[in-house]
Design a protein around this motif. Sequence first.
Motif, mmCIF file in Angstrom:
data_model
loop_
_atom_site.group_PDB
_atom_site.id
_atom_site.type_symbol
_atom_site.label_atom_id
_atom_site.label_comp_id
_atom_site.label_asym_id
_atom_site.label_seq_id
_atom_site.Cartn_x
_atom_site.Cartn_y
_atom_site.Cartn_z
ATOM 1 N N ARG A 109 -60.713 -50.889 36.332
ATOM 2 C CA ARG A 109 -59.751 -50.236 35.432
ATOM 3 C C ARG A 109 -59.637 -48.740 35.783
ATOM 4 O O ARG A 109 -58.541 -48.191 35.859
ATOM 5 C CB ARG A 109 -60.181 -50.397 33.980
ATOM 6 N N PHE A 110 -60.799 -48.100 35.992
ATOM 7 C CA PHE A 110 -60.788 -46.691 36.356
ATOM 8 C C PHE A 110 -60.102 -46.485 37.704
ATOM 9 O O PHE A 110 -59.275 -45.581 37.862
ATOM 10 C CB PHE A 110 -62.210 -46.142 36.413
ATOM 11 N N LEU A 111 -60.442 -47.302 38.695
ATOM 12 C CA LEU A 111 -59.889 -47.123 40.042
ATOM 13 C C LEU A 111 -58.372 -47.274 40.061
ATOM 14 O O LEU A 111 -57.670 -46.506 40.722
ATOM 15 C CB LEU A 111 -60.532 -48.127 40.999
ATOM 16 N N SER A 112 -57.850 -48.250 39.316
ATOM 17 C CA SER A 112 -56.400 -48.445 39.294
ATOM 18 C C SER A 112 -55.705 -47.300 38.561
ATOM 19 O O SER A 112 -54.649 -46.822 38.990
ATOM 20 C CB SER A 112 -56.042 -49.785 38.656
ATOM 21 N N SER A 113 -56.294 -46.825 37.466
ATOM 22 C CA SER A 113 -55.702 -45.697 36.731
ATOM 23 C C SER A 113 -55.736 -44.427 37.569
ATOM 24 O O SER A 113 -54.777 -43.645 37.586
ATOM 25 C CB SER A 113 -56.453 -45.481 35.410
ATOM 26 N N GLU A 114 -56.837 -44.205 38.270
ATOM 27 C CA GLU A 114 -56.959 -43.033 39.122
ATOM 28 C C GLU A 114 -55.895 -43.048 40.214
ATOM 29 O O GLU A 114 -55.247 -42.036 40.492
ATOM 30 C CB GLU A 114 -58.352 -42.984 39.732
ATOM 31 N N LYS A 115 -55.714 -44.208 40.834
ATOM 32 C CA LYS A 115 -54.722 -44.322 41.908
ATOM 33 C C LYS A 115 -53.312 -44.131 41.371
ATOM 34 O O LYS A 115 -52.469 -43.483 42.012
ATOM 35 C CB LYS A 115 -54.860 -45.676 42.592
ATOM 36 N N LEU A 116 -53.020 -44.675 40.193
ATOM 37 C CA LEU A 116 -51.705 -44.531 39.598
ATOM 38 C C LEU A 116 -51.399 -43.063 39.323
ATOM 39 O O LEU A 116 -50.311 -42.573 39.652
ATOM 40 C CB LEU A 116 -51.627 -45.332 38.300
ATOM 41 N N THR A 210 -63.815 -60.176 42.986
ATOM 42 C CA THR A 210 -63.304 -61.517 42.693
ATOM 43 C C THR A 210 -62.055 -61.476 41.817
ATOM 44 O O THR A 210 -61.506 -62.521 41.489
ATOM 45 C CB THR A 210 -64.382 -62.354 41.985
ATOM 46 N N GLN A 211 -61.611 -60.288 41.414
ATOM 47 C CA GLN A 211 -60.445 -60.170 40.555
ATOM 48 C C GLN A 211 -59.514 -59.071 41.052
ATOM 49 O O GLN A 211 -59.923 -58.180 41.789
ATOM 50 C CB GLN A 211 -60.862 -59.853 39.107
ATOM 51 N N HIS A 212 -58.247 -59.155 40.616
ATOM 52 C CA HIS A 212 -57.264 -58.124 40.876
ATOM 53 C C HIS A 212 -56.920 -57.427 39.558
ATOM 54 O O HIS A 212 -57.002 -58.034 38.491
ATOM 55 C CB HIS A 212 -55.966 -58.721 41.447
ATOM 56 N N ARG A 213 -56.537 -56.165 39.658
ATOM 57 C CA ARG A 213 -56.032 -55.447 38.489
ATOM 58 C C ARG A 213 -54.777 -54.702 38.902
ATOM 59 O O ARG A 213 -54.715 -54.113 39.976
ATOM 60 C CB ARG A 213 -57.063 -54.460 37.941
ATOM 61 N N PHE A 214 -53.766 -54.716 38.017
ATOM 62 C CA PHE A 214 -52.492 -54.082 38.308
ATOM 63 C C PHE A 214 -52.188 -53.019 37.257
ATOM 64 O O PHE A 214 -52.386 -53.247 36.062
ATOM 65 C CB PHE A 214 -51.354 -55.108 38.314
ATOM 66 N N SER A 215 -51.701 -51.866 37.695
ATOM 67 C CA SER A 215 -51.215 -50.825 36.804
ATOM 68 C C SER A 215 -49.806 -50.469 37.228
ATOM 69 O O SER A 215 -49.525 -50.342 38.427
ATOM 70 C CB SER A 215 -52.097 -49.577 36.855
#
Length: 223
Positions: A109-116, A210-215
């Motif tokens: 969650r943190f990594l996707s928010s940071e990248k966004l 093992t999972q994907h997260r999208f932002s």
Amino acid sequence: RLSLKAGRTAEDPGEEALAAAAASLLLKGAGAEDGAAVTRGFLKLGYGLEIEPGTENLNLSAQGLARNAEAFFRRLALVLSQASYPEAELALWKENTLQRLKDLRNNPRFLSSEKLNEELFGAHPYGRGVPTEAQLAKMSSDGLREFHRRRVVPDGAALVLAGPLEPREAQAMLERALAGWQGSAQTAKTPGMPAQGPSRLARVDRPGSTQHRFSQSPNSHNF
């Protein structure tokens, strides 16, 4: 409540994370007093003081005995004008922040928010997440004191009082108590906002996940 223009947007290029460190260490020493003495001084007056760092501002909130208001503000002026940012306290903050960084780097969650945020805001402070290890390593007490000198100033600050105080008396009291806190705000060299351009896809590689997260932006939908 006192609001100062000393959030992340007050950092010049190369000063990343100084605002967060200053907020965390503001009460860890002032003048000849260490952090414990600073805290005891406020408690003896019946006051608690909280520091809330933010993107735009550094906010200080306090609540206490009205009869000790002037003594409280005199003590606050000591902190605002003579915060010392001791080396030992900074070293401990770096150590704790480094451990937090390691934990966050394992959080999708943190990594996707940071990248966004990085994609949307680029080098602007809005795009900055947590500090990097390199930024922590180069941070010094001298650098914090210089940041404080330029940013933790009455110029541009906003103060809200609530209590049994007549406005003119309150103003006179504040002028007496805060007389030792001085300084003029200096404009930060904040990078501009980048143009957004066409839609695009950014990716953060996490080998073994093992999972994907999208932002998604601009509507900030998270999946």
